[in-house]
Design a protein around this motif. Structure first.
Motif: not given
Length: 455
Positions: A380, A383, A440, A444
């Motif tokens: 993740r 990406n 990240d 998120h």
């Protein structure tokens, strides 16, 4: 993306998503089980409603066939509980079924559900690498979630569980159904379902846009956060290689590397960390700012074998703390653990340093900590960084002004023979990992597994 659909047994309609009707008809109407056990792969992209279909099939199997056993399987039990088991529990929350009368739910340990007709839904996982623990199970319906998160060694768990079907002779319907996002064609699951063909094996492909219940804004955001090749895999369901060796394959000097950067006095400063001790594994940090939706990584700090206080002194000597407004600290979740170098954790040391620091004009620093309880999944993180380098809409949202960071972005490669692990023998690799932690966390907003502490 929500982990469950909120769809119940009485509201689920397989006619609304094209492939779901085909799967239900194959299992319940078209297949002759005297020909063998059905083996189905739901090869679907993000948000293509694979889990809800598996939940529906597992529940109805137990209701249709008394004393049957549907097994829910996934590599890690916490992930299983948060996804497919939760989906099953919500699926049973409907008119006509009463918990404690028609079925009983046990949510502790390896959760299970027992039905009044003697059927059971059981669970199993193998993150502990005890692949043969399922050999004593008797199963009639096997649901495996996220098949491609299993590496070649984990394939043994798949083969062990597959062999437990047809151990309940009174149950006609025997099915293995696995759901997954596509991976590389080199993955063993691709070989098993696409290359090792058999009349009992069926593959159903689905794409994100097949699901009429997904918000178009959600799909658009997915596309923004994925690079072009990842979109082919995760939106349109193609089994393709994302990269060969380079981790940040969407990064290029021509697009992402710039030479001139000036920190605006009073601007929010991001400090992000990766903690390491060892030869060629320097403790690393990056200074960044975010302007609009674009991250600017403009300075790196790296000290071989250093203590955390040393790298904070290095940051302070650069003058950045005197110019910044709010300072936000991100980084490696392992820095919250105390180790043999100090009775304090890395973040305790950083917090204390910033709290005691006085700027040249006598100000006390304003700062906040945004550190996750656990580091994000490696894939993740990769990406997302690639998507910020350049996504399918040609948007560039990550710029570099520091040569050390530039070298890390260009040269960080995967470790030979390892599963998605960066080769950390490159000293510049560690600062790129720190940057990925920041992107990240911001993307998120992991409030359940992360905490933000403002002082």
């Amino acid at each position: 993306m929500p982990t469950t659909s909120g769809t119940s047994l009485t509201t689920f309609n397989p006619n609304l998503v094209p492939y779901q009707r085909k799967v239900v008809d194959l299992i319940r109407r078209d297949w002759d089980y005297s020909e063998g056990n059905l083996e189905i792969l739901l090869s679907g992209s993000y948000g293509s409603a694979k889990s809800i279909l598996m939940a529906h099939l597992a529940v109805t199997h137990c209701l249709f066939f008394p004393k049957s056993v549907a097994m829910l399987a996934r590599k890690a039990m916490p992930d299983l509980k948060a996804t497919i088991f939760k989906e099953v529990v919500e699926h049973l929350d409907c008119d006509g079924l009463i918990d404690g009368v028609d079925y009983w739910t046990n949510s502790s340990g390896s959760p299970s559900i027992t039905f009044s007709n003697g059927s059971r839904i059981e669970t199993i996982s193998w993150a502990d690498k005890k692949y043969r623990k399922g050999r004593s199970r008797k199963v009639s319906f096997l649901c495996i979630e996220e098949l491609t998160e299993n590496n070649q060694d984990d394939r043994e768990a798949f083969m062990t569980l597959k062999a437990r079907l047809r151990r309940l002779p009174h149950v006609k319907e025997n099915v293995l159904i696995a759901a997954t996002n596509p991976d590389a064609p080199s993955h063993w699951a691709y070989k098993y379902f696409f290359e090792e063909k058999a009349p009992t094996k069926f593959v159903f492909k689905s794409v994100t846009t097949d699901n009429p219940f997904l918000d178009p804004i959600y799909i658009d955001q997915l596309i923004r956060d994925l690079d072009p090749r990842a979109i082919q895999r995760y939106i349109y369901g193609e089994w393709i290689e994302l990269q060969k060796d380079q981790v940040y394959y969407n990064y290029s000097q021509e697009t992402n590397f710039k030479t001139d950067f000036n920190l605006i006095r009073g601007e929010e400063l991001i400090l992000t960390h990766d903690f390491n001790i060892g030869h060629n594994k320097p403790m690393s940090a990056a200074a960044m700012v975010k302007r609009g939706d674009v991250y600017h990584a403009f300075k790196s700090f790296h000290i071989e074998g250093a203590r955390t206080s040393d790298i904070m002194e290095e940051i302070a000597s650069s003058g950045l703390l005197d110019e910044a407004g709010m300072i936000t600290v991100y980084g490696d979740a392992t820095g919250k653990s105390r180790d043999t170098r100090s009775i304090k954790s890395d973040y305790d040391i950083i917090r204390e340093f910033l709290a005691n620091y006085k700027t040249k004009d006598g100000r006390v620093l304003r700062f906040q900590m945004k550190v996750p309880l656990a580091n994000p999944p490696i894939r993740r993180r990769h990406n997302l960084v690639n998507a910020y380098c350049k996504n399918d809409k040609e948007e560039v949202r990550f710029l570099v002004y520091d040569k050390w960071i530039d070298e890390g972005m260009r040269l960080t490669a995967f470790k030979k023979g390892a599963d998605m692990i960066e080769d950390d023998s490159l000293p510049q690799q560690h600062v790129t990992t720190a940057i990925g932690y920041t992107l990240d966390f911001d993307k998120h907003k992991t409030t359940a597994s992360s905490s933000t502490r403002q002082l």
